[in-house]
Design a protein around this motif. Sequence first.
Motif, mmCIF file in Angstrom:
data_model
loop_
_atom_site.group_PDB
_atom_site.id
_atom_site.type_symbol
_atom_site.label_atom_id
_atom_site.label_comp_id
_atom_site.label_asym_id
_atom_site.label_seq_id
_atom_site.Cartn_x
_atom_site.Cartn_y
_atom_site.Cartn_z
ATOM 1 N N CYS A 76 -15.673 1.613 -6.495
ATOM 2 C CA CYS A 76 -14.906 1.832 -5.156
ATOM 3 C C CYS A 76 -13.825 0.867 -4.873
ATOM 4 N N ASP A 77 -13.391 0.471 -5.781
ATOM 5 C CA ASP A 77 -12.262 -0.607 -5.789
ATOM 6 C C ASP A 77 -10.893 0.234 -5.716
ATOM 7 N N TYR A 78 -10.718 1.234 -4.800
ATOM 8 C CA TYR A 78 -9.660 1.898 -4.888
ATOM 9 C C TYR A 78 -8.230 1.296 -4.546
ATOM 10 N N THR A 79 -8.308 0.302 -3.932
ATOM 11 C CA THR A 79 -6.850 -0.525 -3.953
ATOM 12 C C THR A 79 -6.281 -0.739 -5.172
ATOM 13 N N THR A 80 -7.257 -1.419 -5.883
ATOM 14 C CA THR A 80 -6.918 -1.941 -7.263
ATOM 15 C C THR A 80 -6.337 -0.651 -8.291
ATOM 16 N N LEU A 81 -7.425 0.477 -8.181
ATOM 17 C CA LEU A 81 -7.176 1.624 -8.793
ATOM 18 C C LEU A 81 -5.767 2.351 -8.777
ATOM 19 N N GLU A 82 -5.417 2.245 -7.415
ATOM 20 C CA GLU A 82 -4.165 2.863 -6.989
ATOM 21 C C GLU A 82 -2.898 2.134 -7.634
ATOM 22 N N THR B 270 0.906 -1.085 0.065
ATOM 23 C CA THR B 270 -0.083 0.315 -0.113
ATOM 24 C C THR B 270 0.875 1.282 -0.112
ATOM 25 N N VAL B 271 2.060 1.446 0.671
ATOM 26 C CA VAL B 271 2.663 2.423 0.856
ATOM 27 C C VAL B 271 3.479 2.638 -0.361
ATOM 28 N N THR B 272 4.024 1.549 -0.957
ATOM 29 C CA THR B 272 4.869 1.692 -2.027
ATOM 30 C C THR B 272 3.944 2.238 -3.374
ATOM 31 N N THR B 273 2.968 1.533 -3.316
ATOM 32 C CA THR B 273 1.955 1.844 -4.560
ATOM 33 C C THR B 273 1.517 3.527 -4.416
ATOM 34 N N HIS B 274 1.304 4.013 -3.261
ATOM 35 C CA HIS B 274 1.119 5.340 -2.983
ATOM 36 C C HIS B 274 2.020 6.181 -3.596
ATOM 37 N N ALA B 275 3.311 5.931 -3.056
ATOM 38 C CA ALA B 275 4.443 6.743 -3.540
ATOM 39 C C ALA B 275 4.703 6.395 -5.144
ATOM 40 N N GLU B 276 4.395 5.373 -5.716
ATOM 41 C CA GLU B 276 4.382 5.211 -7.270
ATOM 42 C C GLU B 276 3.203 6.109 -7.809
ATOM 43 N N LEU B 277 2.400 6.365 -7.114
ATOM 44 C CA LEU B 277 1.238 7.138 -8.198
ATOM 45 C C LEU B 277 1.621 8.532 -7.801
ATOM 46 N N VAL B 278 2.101 8.967 -6.615
ATOM 47 C CA VAL B 278 2.652 10.553 -6.565
ATOM 48 C C VAL B 278 3.691 10.599 -7.306
ATOM 49 N N ARG B 279 4.559 9.709 -7.722
ATOM 50 C CA ARG B 279 5.901 9.782 -8.578
ATOM 51 C C ARG B 279 5.183 10.106 -10.122
#
Length: 423
Positions: free
Chosen positions: A149-155, A106-115
């Motif tokens: 609302c499948d936010y995890t997969t979307l991220e 979860t943490v890495t995926t969020h960082a990848e989206l921001v990058r």
Amino acid sequence: MAEASSEAQRIGEVIRRARMVQRRSQKDVAAALGYHQSKVSRLESGRGAEDVRVLRAVARELGIDPYRLGLAAATEACGPDHGAEGMHRRAFLAAGAAVLVPAADTVTTHAELVRALLPGPPPAAASGALTREALRLRLGAARRLFYTCDYTTLERTLPVLITDLRHAAEGAGGVADLSPMLATAYQTATSLLLKQHDQGSAWLAAGRAMAEAERSGTPQVLASSVRVQTHVLARGKHTVQAVELVRHTATQLTGSYDRRSPEYLAALGLMLLRGVTAASGEGDRAATEAFLSEAKEVARYVSADRPDAWANFDATNVALHEVSALLAFGDAGPALRAAHPLMRRRIPVPERRAALWLEAARAYSRQGRLAEGYRALRIAETCAAQDVRRPAVRTLVADMVARDRGRTLPGLHQFSRRLGVPA
């Protein structure tokens, strides 16, 4: 025991990183969970990680995949009827081995989206085929993930999609040709980041969306980008600017609806509805009524809900926003009267269904009808479980629990604990 200690430290580091990515303090997280700051501090230092009940609450609050905290294995070991003050050592150690299996971080995926949102050359393309049609289909799939609302997969999906779109645009030599799709991807990222309460990154995504919309020169793409920009402004308490942005854009785009495409009408309608939300939040009845009136006019030319990227706009969605506006002005009774017909109507988008029942819960609560409010909350949870865990909903639940002093609704109190709402 050394293995167990190492696993506890790993879990503590997962919790710490998730908290840091969300820019939250230990005190803030602890308060949301109803604990003292020392509880979170102990967890992050690798102590107290054997308490499954606490780990579940932390996972819900910080959006951590329970599997990464060893909870999947723990559930199997304890069974459904063991509230589980402890975790079997075998399951606890098995969870450590599970991290060797590739899984969504979860943490890495969020960082990848921001990058992926940052300016400069994009990272290496992840996909081989970057044809326009393939990208269009992937973008449509991403939009559906948001609506369901499948936010995890979307991220996990968005960083790769945005990167591939940027590479395709540069390789084609004609950025304008793919700007509408890039703008839509950035709009989706903005909406997701706002759901995650990452206001700073949402500003970044909204700016990228607006730049691509202006580059495309496409009115409906501009309207969609203005919509997310308005959302970011309103969330940041800049409601006056949000209302003015919608008003200014609407003067350029409204009219001649019988000659407009469905995509144009939907984008314009959704922008007007975002204006309704901003204006009612500001207490501006005149602007609210003006935006609602124009949105109703646009809806007259939209046939029906469709399960595609534009499925969020029709007369039903206008009615939903009217309910929300009435509540914003403190008119709980009229809001419920407006909501009752919608409760019997088919609303295909899960996020919109959940919004209806959450607004109903809010209205019931204001009238002191806690049992009906609790029932509405439970229905909303069946529509979109992740939306029910937003801070605004948690605040509503906390207020309802506090007012049920006689504890006449034990289900409400259990529901509150499950959401991790402080007692």
